[in-house]
Design a protein around this motif. Structure first.
Motif, PDB file in Angstrom:
ATOM      1  N   ARG A 121      38.088  39.200  24.931  1.00  0.00           N
ATOM      2  CA  ARG A 121      38.430  40.633  24.480  1.00  0.00           C
ATOM      3  C   ARG A 121      37.211  41.637  24.760  1.00  0.00           C
ATOM      4  NH1 ARG A 121      41.129  37.936  20.734  1.00  0.00           N
ATOM      5  NH2 ARG A 121      39.549  38.461  18.914  1.00  0.00           N
ATOM      6  N   ARG A 122      36.139  41.216  24.385  1.00  0.00           N
ATOM      7  CA  ARG A 122      34.853  41.869  24.641  1.00  0.00           C
ATOM      8  C   ARG A 122      34.664  42.175  26.310  1.00  0.00           C
ATOM      9  NH1 ARG A 122      29.639  41.413  21.458  1.00  0.00           N
ATOM     10  NH2 ARG A 122      30.727  42.640  19.842  1.00  0.00           N
ATOM     11  N   ALA A 123      34.687  41.310  27.096  1.00  0.00           N
ATOM     12  CA  ALA A 123      34.575  41.294  28.520  1.00  0.00           C
ATOM     13  C   ALA A 123      35.367  42.071  28.993  1.00  0.00           C
ATOM     14  CB  ALA A 123      34.688  39.785  29.083  1.00  0.00           C
ATOM     15  N   LYS A 124      36.735  41.981  28.690  1.00  0.00           N
ATOM     16  CA  LYS A 124      37.797  42.842  29.195  1.00  0.00           C
ATOM     17  C   LYS A 124      37.428  44.527  28.645  1.00  0.00           C
ATOM     18  CE  LYS A 124      42.808  42.989  29.490  1.00  0.00           C
ATOM     19  NZ  LYS A 124      42.690  42.595  31.059  1.00  0.00           N
ATOM     20  N   GLY A 125      37.145  44.664  27.396  1.00  0.00           N
ATOM     21  CA  GLY A 125      36.708  46.009  27.156  1.00  0.00           C
ATOM     22  C   GLY A 125      35.701  46.428  27.708  1.00  0.00           C
ATOM     23  N   ASP A 126      34.453  45.711  28.172  1.00  0.00           N
ATOM     24  CA  ASP A 126      33.300  46.089  28.791  1.00  0.00           C
ATOM     25  C   ASP A 126      33.800  46.431  30.214  1.00  0.00           C
ATOM     26  OD1 ASP A 126      31.931  45.471  26.569  1.00  0.00           O
ATOM     27  OD2 ASP A 126      31.046  43.715  27.291  1.00  0.00           O
ATOM     28  N   LEU A 127      34.628  45.732  30.974  1.00  0.00           N
ATOM     29  CA  LEU A 127      34.943  46.286  32.307  1.00  0.00           C
ATOM     30  C   LEU A 127      35.921  47.543  32.355  1.00  0.00           C
ATOM     31  CD1 LEU A 127      35.879  42.832  33.862  1.00  0.00           C
ATOM     32  CD2 LEU A 127      33.937  44.225  34.311  1.00  0.00           C
ATOM     33  N   GLU A 128      36.750  47.665  31.106  1.00  0.00           N
ATOM     34  CA  GLU A 128      37.480  49.016  31.018  1.00  0.00           C
ATOM     35  C   GLU A 128      36.585  50.206  30.825  1.00  0.00           C
ATOM     36  OE1 GLU A 128      40.602  49.655  31.598  1.00  0.00           O
ATOM     37  OE2 GLU A 128      41.067  47.599  32.120  1.00  0.00           O
ATOM     38  N   ARG A 129      35.506  49.966  30.076  1.00  0.00           N
ATOM     39  CA  ARG A 129      34.719  51.054  29.789  1.00  0.00           C
ATOM     40  C   ARG A 129      33.733  51.124  31.079  1.00  0.00           C
ATOM     41  NH1 ARG A 129      34.985  48.581  24.783  1.00  0.00           N
ATOM     42  NH2 ARG A 129      33.311  47.246  25.177  1.00  0.00           N
ATOM     43  N   PHE A 130      33.660  50.289  31.725  1.00  0.00           N
ATOM     44  CA  PHE A 130      32.702  50.425  33.141  1.00  0.00           C
ATOM     45  C   PHE A 130      33.683  51.153  34.084  1.00  0.00           C
ATOM     46  CE2 PHE A 130      31.984  49.263  37.544  1.00  0.00           C
ATOM     47  CZ  PHE A 130      30.786  49.472  37.724  1.00  0.00           C
ATOM     48  N   LYS A 131      34.827  51.045  34.180  1.00  0.00           N
ATOM     49  CA  LYS A 131      35.878  51.771  34.999  1.00  0.00           C
ATOM     50  C   LYS A 131      35.997  53.240  34.495  1.00  0.00           C
ATOM     51  CE  LYS A 131      41.055  52.134  35.587  1.00  0.00           C
ATOM     52  NZ  LYS A 131      41.232  52.003  36.967  1.00  0.00           N
ATOM     53  N   GLN A 132      35.881  53.363  33.034  1.00  0.00           N
ATOM     54  CA  GLN A 132      35.976  54.612  32.611  1.00  0.00           C
ATOM     55  C   GLN A 132      34.515  55.564  33.175  1.00  0.00           C
ATOM     56  OE1 GLN A 132      36.885  54.330  28.710  1.00  0.00           O
ATOM     57  NE2 GLN A 132      38.917  53.733  28.770  1.00  0.00           N
ATOM     58  N   PHE A 133      33.791  54.716  32.751  1.00  0.00           N
ATOM     59  CA  PHE A 133      32.215  55.637  32.967  1.00  0.00           C
ATOM     60  C   PHE A 133      31.995  55.802  34.422  1.00  0.00           C
ATOM     61  CE2 PHE A 133      27.898  54.913  34.104  1.00  0.00           C
ATOM     62  CZ  PHE A 133      27.092  55.473  33.145  1.00  0.00           C
ATOM     63  N   ILE A 134      32.202  55.008  35.438  1.00  0.00           N
ATOM     64  CA  ILE A 134      32.213  55.203  36.942  1.00  0.00           C
ATOM     65  C   ILE A 134      33.281  56.288  37.263  1.00  0.00           C
ATOM     66  CG2 ILE A 134      33.267  53.355  37.751  1.00  0.00           C
ATOM     67  CD1 ILE A 134      30.030  54.946  39.104  1.00  0.00           C
ATOM     68  N   GLU A 135      34.562  56.050  36.795  1.00  0.00           N
ATOM     69  CA  GLU A 135      35.408  57.050  37.560  1.00  0.00           C
ATOM     70  C   GLU A 135      35.366  58.479  36.839  1.00  0.00           C
ATOM     71  OE1 GLU A 135      39.131  55.289  36.665  1.00  0.00           O
ATOM     72  OE2 GLU A 135      38.989  53.888  38.369  1.00  0.00           O
ATOM     73  N   ARG A 136      34.842  58.604  35.700  1.00  0.00           N
ATOM     74  CA  ARG A 136      34.425  60.074  35.006  1.00  0.00           C
ATOM     75  C   ARG A 136      33.392  60.700  35.754  1.00  0.00           C
ATOM     76  NH1 ARG A 136      35.263  58.557  29.650  1.00  0.00           N
ATOM     77  NH2 ARG A 136      33.219  57.503  29.608  1.00  0.00           N
ATOM     78  N   ARG A 137      32.290  59.805  36.128  1.00  0.00           N
ATOM     79  CA  ARG A 137      31.183  60.227  36.893  1.00  0.00           C
ATOM     80  C   ARG A 137      31.508  60.741  38.304  1.00  0.00           C
ATOM     81  NH1 ARG A 137      26.044  60.640  35.594  1.00  0.00           N
ATOM     82  NH2 ARG A 137      25.568  60.181  37.554  1.00  0.00           N
ATOM     83  N   GLY A 138      32.216  59.551  38.841  1.00  0.00           N
ATOM     84  CA  GLY A 138      32.488  59.626  40.409  1.00  0.00           C
ATOM     85  C   GLY A 138      31.440  59.268  41.341  1.00  0.00           C
ATOM     86  N   GLN A 139      30.436  59.005  40.662  1.00  0.00           N
ATOM     87  CA  GLN A 139      29.100  58.601  41.481  1.00  0.00           C
ATOM     88  C   GLN A 139      28.302  57.626  40.811  1.00  0.00           C
ATOM     89  OE1 GLN A 139      27.537  62.241  42.951  1.00  0.00           O
ATOM     90  NE2 GLN A 139      26.284  62.496  41.075  1.00  0.00           N
ATOM     91  N   GLU A 140      27.479  56.877  41.253  1.00  0.00           N
ATOM     92  CA  GLU A 140      26.459  56.290  40.622  1.00  0.00           C
ATOM     93  C   GLU A 140      25.271  56.927  40.023  1.00  0.00           C
ATOM     94  OE1 GLU A 140      25.368  55.843  45.044  1.00  0.00           O
ATOM     95  OE2 GLU A 140      27.351  56.147  43.809  1.00  0.00           O
ATOM     96  N   THR A 141      24.819  56.299  38.890  1.00  0.00           N
ATOM     97  CA  THR A 141      23.604  56.934  38.215  1.00  0.00           C
ATOM     98  C   THR A 141      22.239  56.335  39.246  1.00  0.00           C
ATOM     99  OG1 THR A 141      23.158  55.233  36.954  1.00  0.00           O
ATOM    100  CG2 THR A 141      24.565  57.079  36.131  1.00  0.00           C
ATOM    101  N   GLY A 142      22.261  55.564  40.303  1.00  0.00           N
ATOM    102  CA  GLY A 142      21.220  55.139  40.921  1.00  0.00           C
ATOM    103  C   GLY A 142      21.822  53.971  41.742  1.00  0.00           C
ATOM    104  N   ALA A 143      20.734  53.404  42.546  1.00  0.00           N
ATOM    105  CA  ALA A 143      21.170  52.252  43.338  1.00  0.00           C
ATOM    106  C   ALA A 143      19.939  51.239  43.321  1.00  0.00           C
ATOM    107  CB  ALA A 143      21.691  52.472  44.641  1.00  0.00           C
TER     108      ALA A 143
END
Length: 153
Positions: A121-143
């Motif tokens: 459940r934690r892994a699934k939640g972490d990936l969902e939060r990653f999705k929200q994080f990157i989709e809200r930003r629309g771009q990466e914070t670095g690379a």
């Protein structure tokens, strides 16, 4: 060893998803229980996590990294874990991010949590939060676009 595999589809190009994942110091923004990740070198990180009230610190090394394809790692002391995140292009604007994690639960609390599916459940939640994080930003914070070749046995 126990293991978990989860995936999430994110509405960003593969390069954006991959580049964001290489920004390990940003992990506390979307990973539950991760308090801090410090990038020590291109291939070494130091983690501070708290799980079920138990605080742990450990180092991890990147064992393989191929831009826009995969990042693999393993712990190098203390907590035993290894994993790989792969990136699959669905189309120009969508990417599937798949996480495979292997870990050794320690102590009664972690073993019980493993049996109850807490890590899944934690892994699934972490990936969902990653999705929200990157989709809200629309771009990466670095690379970091470097490659790390898998060690040969």
């Amino acid at each position: 060893m126990s293991g978990v595999t989860e995936h999430v589809d994110v509405s960003v190009p593969i390069r954006t998803a991959y580049d964001q994942w290489t920004q390990f110091e940003e992990f506390p923004h979307f990973m539950e229980g991760v308090q801090e990740v410090r990038q020590l070198t291109d291939t070494k990180t130091h983690w501070t996590v708290e799980i079920a009230g138990v605080k742990r610190e450990f180092d991890a090394e990147i064992t393989e990294q191929l831009p826009d394809e995969r990042v693999a790692w393993r712990s190098t002391g203390g907590t035993q874990q290894a994993g790989v995140v792969t990136f699959h292009r669905l189309d120009e604007a969508n990417t599937r991010v798949t996480l495979q994690l292997e870990f050794e639960p320690h102590g009664v609390v972690e073993q019980a949590g493993d049996k109850l599916g807490v890590v899944d459940r934690r892994a699934k939640g972490d990936l969902e939060r990653f999705k929200q994080f990157i989709e809200r930003r629309g771009q990466e914070t670095g690379a970091w676009r470097g490659s790390v070749d898998r060690p040969q046995p």
